[in-house]
Design a protein around this motif. Structure first.
Motif, short mmCIF file in Angstrom:
data_model
loop_
_atom_site.label_atom_id
_atom_site.label_comp_id
_atom_site.label_asym_id
_atom_site.label_seq_id
_atom_site.Cartn_x
_atom_site.Cartn_y
_atom_site.Cartn_z
N TYR A 157 0.88 -1.17 0.00
CA TYR A 157 0.00 0.00 0.00
C TYR A 157 0.92 1.22 0.00
O TYR A 157 1.52 1.56 1.02
CB TYR A 157 -0.91 -0.01 1.23
N ASP A 160 -2.02 4.69 0.20
CA ASP A 160 -3.48 4.62 0.18
C ASP A 160 -3.96 4.12 1.54
O ASP A 160 -4.27 2.94 1.72
CB ASP A 160 -3.94 3.69 -0.95
N TYR A 161 -4.03 5.03 2.50
CA TYR A 161 -4.41 4.66 3.85
C TYR A 161 -5.85 4.18 3.93
O TYR A 161 -6.17 3.28 4.72
CB TYR A 161 -4.20 5.84 4.80
N ASP A 162 -6.73 4.77 3.14
CA ASP A 162 -8.13 4.36 3.17
C ASP A 162 -8.29 2.91 2.71
O ASP A 162 -9.03 2.13 3.32
CB ASP A 162 -8.98 5.27 2.27
N LYS A 163 -7.57 2.56 1.66
CA LYS A 163 -7.64 1.19 1.15
C LYS A 163 -7.08 0.21 2.17
O LYS A 163 -7.64 -0.87 2.39
CB LYS A 163 -6.87 1.08 -0.17
N ASN A 165 -6.96 0.66 5.42
CA ASN A 165 -7.92 0.59 6.53
C ASN A 165 -9.06 -0.36 6.20
O ASN A 165 -9.48 -1.16 7.06
CB ASN A 165 -8.46 1.98 6.83
N SER A 166 -9.55 -0.30 4.98
CA SER A 166 -10.63 -1.21 4.55
C SER A 166 -10.16 -2.66 4.59
O SER A 166 -10.90 -3.56 5.02
CB SER A 166 -11.10 -0.85 3.14
N ASN A 197 -5.09 8.66 12.27
CA ASN A 197 -6.22 9.04 11.43
C ASN A 197 -7.32 8.00 11.32
O ASN A 197 -8.38 8.28 10.74
CB ASN A 197 -5.71 9.38 10.02
N PHE A 198 -7.09 6.82 11.88
CA PHE A 198 -8.10 5.77 11.80
C PHE A 198 -8.25 5.12 13.18
O PHE A 198 -7.28 5.00 13.93
CB PHE A 198 -7.74 4.71 10.77
#
Length: 334
Positions: A157, A160-163, A165-166, A197-198
């Motif tokens: 990764y 892409d932190y959002d990816k 995290n998912s 952030n998560f």
């Protein structure tokens, strides 16, 4: 002197400290005879195989030589050249690799020694600074370990932190195979970004930090960094990997900042005021590394890291010399 193929075979079959010491002396002789830079350095110190009769007398090559010289104990073209991140002022280290099979044996056997079968894991990697520049031995290792997991969820990764995290949310659910453990290998500053952030609560996750802040964030005391990461990811401890471009082996910590070496690697501590004086366990000083897997370059490296060793062979990283180029892992001053 045994044939080179016999020396190479013995590296990953070490059974005792005596065996390690005997093999280290044989590899010292081989590198003295085949590595012109190392031979010249040892001769200037008045050292040679004729008067180096025990492991404590083997000279350690300053790691900075990998920036200014071609450190190799072979004469064929390099199979690959790994490079460090470096800085504009300091430049990059270059590690000429004669045989990638030796590197792969080192990290595969090292991982198995500390964590068991790689097939039992899913490996996620958050290594943006390494992926961006190319030539990273860490990225090469992570890629090969991912392939050995035989799991489609293993992968890199970039940022892409959002990816990511998912993916973590998916893997902590019932969808993850029960026999699969998850490792998130990440550069320290990127893991810190994720933690801040998560809201990730994944107690079974193995967080393995490496690489420091890379100039992206202010350096933190190691205990403070680990406290933030534990809270952010919902884990009890932080694992760490200690390796660098100039080495082919890695030490690992399963928590508390205490590292252990695989059987073919040892740490020695030197006096910061006298680099040729080794210190007893428990005293702080400069870290010297014996990495027998480095048979085709130099197995005896004087690093710019500060630390201390323990009687059982484990060690801690306490910081770095002020003028060093930050690489390796866990080089936060404590």
């Amino acid at each position: 002197m045994p044939k080179l193929s016999e020396l190479e075979k013995q590296i990953f079959a070490i059974e005792s400290r005596l065996h390690f010491n005997e093999l280290a002396l044989k590899i010292f002789q081989f590198q003295y005879e085949n590595n012109a830079v190392y031979r010249n350095y040892t001769e200037k110190l008045g050292k040679s195989p004729s008067n180096v009769l025990n492991i404590d007398n083997i000279p350690f090559l300053p790691i900075s030589f990998f920036k200014s010289h071609n450190i190799r104990s072979f004469d064929k073209p390099a199979e690959i050249i790994f490079t460090s991140s470096g800085t504009a002022n300091e430049g990059n280290s270059k590690h000429n690799i004669a045989d990638l099979c030796v590197y792969e044996k080192s990290f595969n056997n090292g991982f198995k020694h500390f964590y068991g079968n790689i097939e039992e894991y899913i490996i996620l990697a958050l290594l943006p600074s390494y992926l961006e520049r190319g030539g990273s031995s860490l990225v090469y290792m992570a890629q090969k370990l991912m392939e050995k997991t035989n799991h489609p969820e293993s992968g890199f990764y970039l940022d892409d932190y959002d990816k990511l995290n998912s993916m973590l949310n998916s893997l902590k659910s019932s969808a993850r195979p029960k026999h699969k453990k998850v490792i998130l290998l990440g550069v320290s500053y990127a893991l810190l970004d994720m933690a801040e952030n998560f809201n990730i609560n994944f107690p079974e996750l193995i967080i393995m930090e490496t690489g420091g802040m890379k100039g992206r964030r202010k350096e933190m005391v190691k205990e403070e960094l680990h406290k933030v990461l534990c809270k952010g990811f919902g884990v009890k401890s932080i694992h760490s990997e200690y390796g660098m471009t100039e080495l082919l082996s890695q030490a690992y910590s399963s928590g508390n900042g205490v590292y252990k070496c695989p059987p073919w690697m040892q740490i020695k501590i030197r006096d910061v005021n006298d680099p040729f004086c080794q210190l007893e366990t428990g005293k702080s000083g400069g870290i010297n590394v014996i990495d027998l897997a480095n048979i085709y370059s130099c197995s005896f490296i004087e690093t710019q890291d500060l630390g201390k060793s323990h009687p059982d062979g484990s060690f801690e990283i306490l910081g770095r010399f002020d003028n060093s180029d930050v690489r390796g892992c866990n080089l936060m001053v404590v």
